[in-house]
Design an enzyme around this catalytic site. Structure first.
Site, mmCIF file in Angstrom:
data_model
loop_
_atom_site.group_PDB
_atom_site.id
_atom_site.type_symbol
_atom_site.label_atom_id
_atom_site.label_comp_id
_atom_site.label_asym_id
_atom_site.label_seq_id
_atom_site.Cartn_x
_atom_site.Cartn_y
_atom_site.Cartn_z
ATOM 1 N N ASP A 33 -6.224 -44.883 39.410
ATOM 2 C CA ASP A 33 -7.482 -44.131 39.412
ATOM 3 C C ASP A 33 -7.390 -42.785 40.126
ATOM 4 O O ASP A 33 -8.364 -42.309 40.716
ATOM 5 C CB ASP A 33 -8.621 -44.960 40.042
ATOM 6 N N LYS A 65 -5.499 -39.454 36.408
ATOM 7 C CA LYS A 65 -4.434 -39.213 35.406
ATOM 8 C C LYS A 65 -5.019 -38.840 34.048
ATOM 9 O O LYS A 65 -4.503 -37.977 33.346
ATOM 10 C CB LYS A 65 -3.561 -40.480 35.237
ATOM 11 N N LYS A 84 -7.879 -37.336 33.435
ATOM 12 C CA LYS A 84 -8.385 -35.965 33.459
ATOM 13 C C LYS A 84 -7.240 -34.955 33.336
ATOM 14 O O LYS A 84 -7.328 -33.993 32.557
ATOM 15 C CB LYS A 84 -9.180 -35.707 34.760
ATOM 16 N N ASN A 134 -6.150 -52.707 31.295
ATOM 17 C CA ASN A 134 -6.415 -52.706 32.749
ATOM 18 C C ASN A 134 -6.662 -51.268 33.197
ATOM 19 O O ASN A 134 -7.320 -51.036 34.203
ATOM 20 C CB ASN A 134 -5.246 -53.345 33.541
ATOM 21 N N HIS A 178 -9.376 -44.571 32.050
ATOM 22 C CA HIS A 178 -9.164 -43.148 32.268
ATOM 23 C C HIS A 178 -10.413 -42.369 31.858
ATOM 24 O O HIS A 178 -10.819 -42.400 30.692
ATOM 25 C CB HIS A 178 -7.936 -42.672 31.478
ATOM 26 N N GLN A 219 -2.081 -46.907 35.819
ATOM 27 C CA GLN A 219 -1.914 -47.470 37.162
ATOM 28 C C GLN A 219 -1.242 -46.438 38.088
ATOM 29 O O GLN A 219 -1.311 -45.258 37.802
ATOM 30 C CB GLN A 219 -1.110 -48.783 37.136
ATOM 31 N N ARG A 241 -14.584 -49.182 44.775
ATOM 32 C CA ARG A 241 -13.209 -48.948 45.206
ATOM 33 C C ARG A 241 -13.164 -48.860 46.731
ATOM 34 O O ARG A 241 -14.071 -48.300 47.349
ATOM 35 C CB ARG A 241 -12.691 -47.653 44.588
HETATM 36 P P1 GDP Z 1 -7.315 -42.502 36.148
HETATM 37 O O1 GDP Z 1 -7.327 -43.973 35.956
HETATM 38 O O2 GDP Z 1 -6.160 -42.048 37.010
HETATM 39 O O3 GDP Z 1 -7.396 -41.723 34.884
HETATM 40 O O4 GDP Z 1 -8.628 -42.149 36.990
HETATM 41 P P2 GDP Z 1 -10.114 -42.732 36.729
HETATM 42 O O5 GDP Z 1 -10.704 -42.033 35.581
HETATM 43 O O6 GDP Z 1 -10.114 -44.216 36.731
HETATM 44 O O7 GDP Z 1 -10.807 -42.330 38.085
HETATM 45 C C1 GDP Z 1 -10.891 -40.998 38.510
HETATM 46 C C2 GDP Z 1 -12.375 -40.686 38.723
HETATM 47 O O8 GDP Z 1 -12.485 -39.453 39.387
HETATM 48 C C3 GDP Z 1 -13.155 -40.531 37.448
HETATM 49 O O9 GDP Z 1 -14.466 -40.981 37.668
HETATM 50 C C4 GDP Z 1 -13.126 -39.028 37.191
HETATM 51 O O10 GDP Z 1 -14.228 -38.567 36.405
HETATM 52 C C5 GDP Z 1 -13.234 -38.527 38.585
HETATM 53 N N1 GDP Z 1 -12.611 -37.231 38.864
HETATM 54 C C6 GDP Z 1 -11.402 -36.767 38.461
HETATM 55 N N2 GDP Z 1 -11.155 -35.593 39.060
HETATM 56 C C7 GDP Z 1 -12.213 -35.316 39.840
HETATM 57 C C8 GDP Z 1 -12.536 -34.267 40.768
HETATM 58 O O11 GDP Z 1 -11.769 -33.346 40.988
HETATM 59 N N3 GDP Z 1 -13.731 -34.367 41.414
HETATM 60 C C9 GDP Z 1 -14.603 -35.385 41.223
HETATM 61 N N4 GDP Z 1 -15.738 -35.391 41.896
HETATM 62 N N5 GDP Z 1 -14.334 -36.383 40.378
HETATM 63 C C10 GDP Z 1 -13.141 -36.363 39.724
HETATM 64 P P1 IMO Z 2 -5.610 -46.834 35.903
HETATM 65 O O1 IMO Z 2 -4.667 -46.475 34.793
HETATM 66 C C1 IMO Z 2 -6.627 -49.193 39.391
HETATM 67 C C2 IMO Z 2 -4.965 -53.229 39.648
HETATM 68 C C3 IMO Z 2 -6.009 -54.327 39.625
HETATM 69 C C4 IMO Z 2 -5.301 -55.366 40.491
HETATM 70 C C5 IMO Z 2 -3.844 -55.216 40.077
HETATM 71 C C6 IMO Z 2 -3.383 -56.203 39.013
HETATM 72 O O2 IMO Z 2 -7.049 -46.699 35.566
HETATM 73 O O3 IMO Z 2 -5.215 -46.112 37.161
HETATM 74 P P2 IMO Z 2 -3.855 -56.410 36.403
HETATM 75 O O4 IMO Z 2 -5.127 -56.590 35.653
HETATM 76 O O5 IMO Z 2 -3.066 -55.208 36.017
HETATM 77 O O6 IMO Z 2 -2.998 -57.661 36.396
HETATM 78 O O7 IMO Z 2 -4.320 -56.232 37.929
HETATM 79 O O8 IMO Z 2 -3.713 -53.902 39.567
HETATM 80 N N1 IMO Z 2 -5.026 -52.269 38.523
HETATM 81 C C7 IMO Z 2 -5.557 -51.049 38.607
HETATM 82 N N2 IMO Z 2 -6.217 -50.456 39.626
HETATM 83 N N3 IMO Z 2 -6.406 -48.524 38.250
HETATM 84 C C8 IMO Z 2 -5.725 -49.097 37.243
HETATM 85 O O9 IMO Z 2 -5.372 -48.418 36.119
HETATM 86 C C9 IMO Z 2 -5.308 -50.433 37.373
HETATM 87 N N4 IMO Z 2 -4.660 -51.305 36.564
HETATM 88 C C10 IMO Z 2 -4.477 -52.419 37.277
HETATM 89 O O10 IMO Z 2 -7.216 -53.900 40.193
HETATM 90 O O11 IMO Z 2 -5.396 -55.017 41.844
HETATM 91 MG MG MG Z 3 -8.623 -45.601 36.204
#
Ligand code: GDP
Ligand code: IMO
Ligand code: MG
Length: 430
Positions: free
Chosen positions: A14, A17, A19, A39, A42, A223, A304
């Site tokens: 999270d 990635k 974005k 899992n 994005h 991840q 989180r």
């Molecule tokens: P990923 O799994 O790595 O693609 O990340 P996620 O989308 O799960 O989580 C990142 C969160 O941060 C999302 O809600 C995005 O919209 C948000 N986000 C990304 N970059 C920024 C930023 O620079 N500022 C803020 N406020 N939110 C951001």
């Molecule tokens: P993105 O790509 C955050 C975490 C789960 C758990 C552990 C194992 O959005 O960054 P799983 O279902 O994979 O067997 O769970 O890994 N987990 C993540 N946490 N972002 C993710 O993906 C995740 N994918 C798995 O919360 O702790």
């Molecule tokens: Mg994510």
């Protein structure tokens, strides 16, 4: 900068990635998801629209981009169809996609087994996303898995489902859970195969051509390194490797194909699921960060956990993933935090260490060593250059570069595509 960039998470997922992939995809030709499944979650925001992608690569919004779901992925067809529906409803109908015939299929019994085995682990549960990821990768390793290509071949699928279901039903029975009927699954999943067939191909062969043509490629990580089955905080990890090192294997490209690795890091750290998190803190400040950063899981909605930026983690990610530059995300969320801590090292039994202990009990004993930097109060969400940032934000970014030894190539001041500031050029332009 070369033309084949891996975008990798440097923390516990999270990091943003999706974005960054979407941002860089505007200049790219190909976007590849190489591992993991739904899992992942994005989030991508542009033009007043917000999307949460779980399986489909984040290049899908650019009609010129070839999106590839490669062999290392585990794909849940129902979740994939839902995702198609979501993008179609948003008017995204013009896109290119290819799915590897070698990617594994997440079957409904994998979801049940995920939940049942988490329950069996009791207080040692991993806190999985309950999407069947672990059980699908387990079947792959046990050589009883079903691959996407199998769904296109009725005879082969019969054989694969027979063996996979034999093990699954025995497990389900022993847990006292409902078992599955072969015929029901067989017919349904053959239908799914028919729906997917137009995209299914040998994506490794496809990628070889793309590399040969020197097209601009992004490998979208899912991840983060700390969730890596090898280099993460085992056993509180996922069941595949999210490191950049896994990309050649999971995408079927040569290791020499990778030219750059962009490590995506939040300006702080978050984690969902269980497991030790040395710089975690819970007070009004972390609550403010959770609220401003909307720190609730994209996939599960779980709040989180929040921690200070951890340089031992970042240097660990640098070592195992060969990071060549950083993308620092969510810098805006730190506006208003009066004192910013950065963890520069660990104390284990009063001794300074600079690595992540493999021994989980040792990791649980870690005392972070912090430096404290002054924060800033200004809203930075409208900044478009480094120079416009308050001096304290500049100092914070410089400190990240200094303690990690990695140059920052991008920083982000809001969730929208436009709130992204690149400090250097990505891809070769000749
Ligand atoms: P990923 O799994 O790595 O693609 O990340 P996620 O989308 O799960 O989580 C990142 C969160 O941060 C999302 O809600 C995005 O919209 C948000 N986000 C990304 N970059 C920024 C930023 O620079 N500022 C803020 N406020 N939110 C951001
Ligand atoms: P993105 O790509 C955050 C975490 C789960 C758990 C552990 C194992 O959005 O960054 P799983 O279902 O994979 O067997 O769970 O890994 N987990 C993540 N946490 N972002 C993710 O993906 C995740 N994918 C798995 O919360 O702790
Ligand atoms: Mg994510």
């Amino acid at each position: 900068m070369g033309n084949r960039i891996v975008v990798v998470g440097t923390q516990w997922g999270d990091e943003g990635k999706g974005k960054i992939t979407d941002y860089l995809a505007q200049q790219a030709d190909v976007v590849v998801r190489s591992q993991g499944g739904n899992n992942a979650g994005h989030t991508i925001i542009f033009g007043g629209k917000k999307f949460a992608l779980h399986l489909i690569p984040s290049g899908i919004f650019n009609p010129h981009i070839q999106n590839i779901m490669a062999n290392g992925m585990v794909i849940e067809p129902i979740a994939l169809f839902k995702e198609f529906e979501m993008i179609h409803e948003a008017g995204i109908i013009d896109y290119q996609l290819a799915i590897s015939d070698r990617a594994h299929v997440i079957m409904p019994y994998h979801l049940d087994i995920d939940v049942l085995e988490e329950n069996l682990k009791g207080s040692l549960a991993v806190g999985t996303t309950k999407k069947g990821i672990g059980p699908a990768y387990t079947d792959k390793s046990m050589r009883i898995g079903i691959r996407i290509g199998d769904l296109l071949d009725p005879e082969q699928f019969k054989e694969r489902l027979t063996i996979s279901l034999r093990f699954a039903n025995l497990k389900l029975q022993s847990y006292g859970a409902k078992t599955y009927d072969f015929e029901d699954l067989y017919d349904t999943y053959l239908e799914y195969g028919k729906k997917l067939a137009k995209w299914v191909t040998d994506t490794s062969v496809l990628l070889e051509k793309v590399v040969f043509q020197n097209k601009k490629m992004l490998f979208e990580g899912a991840q983060g390194v700390m969730l890596c089955i090898d280099h993460g905080t085992y056993p509180y990890v996922t069941s595949s490797s999210p490191s950049a090192a896994s990309v050649p294997l999971y995408a079927g490209v040569s290791p020499q194909a990778i030219t750059d690795v962009v490590g995506v890091t939040k300006a702080y750290v978050t984690r969902v699921g269980s497991g030790v998190f040395p710089t975690e803190f819970e007070d009004d400040c972390s609550k403010g960060i959770r609220q401003r950063g909307k720190e609730y899981g994209t996939t599960t909605g779980r709040p989180r956990r929040i921690g200070w930026l951890d340089m031992v983690v970042l240097r660990h990610a640098k070592r195992v993933s060969g990071l060549t530059s950083l993308s620092v995300m969510l810098l805006d969320v730190l506006s208003g935090v009066s004192e910013l801590k950065i963890c520069t090292g660990y104390l284990l039994d009063s001794k300074q260490i600079d690595y992540i202990p493999a021994n989980y009990n040792d990791f649980a004993k870690i005392q972070p060593v912090y430096v404290t930097l002054p924060g800033w109060t200004e809203d930075i969400t409208k900044c478009t250059t480094f120079d416009e940032l308050p001096i304290q934000a500049k100092q914070y970014l410089r400190a990240i570069e200094e303690y990690s030894g990695i140059p920052i190539g991008i920083f982000s001041v809001g969730p929208d595509r436009l709130q992204t500031i690149a400090l250097k050029q990505y891809f070769d332009y000749k």
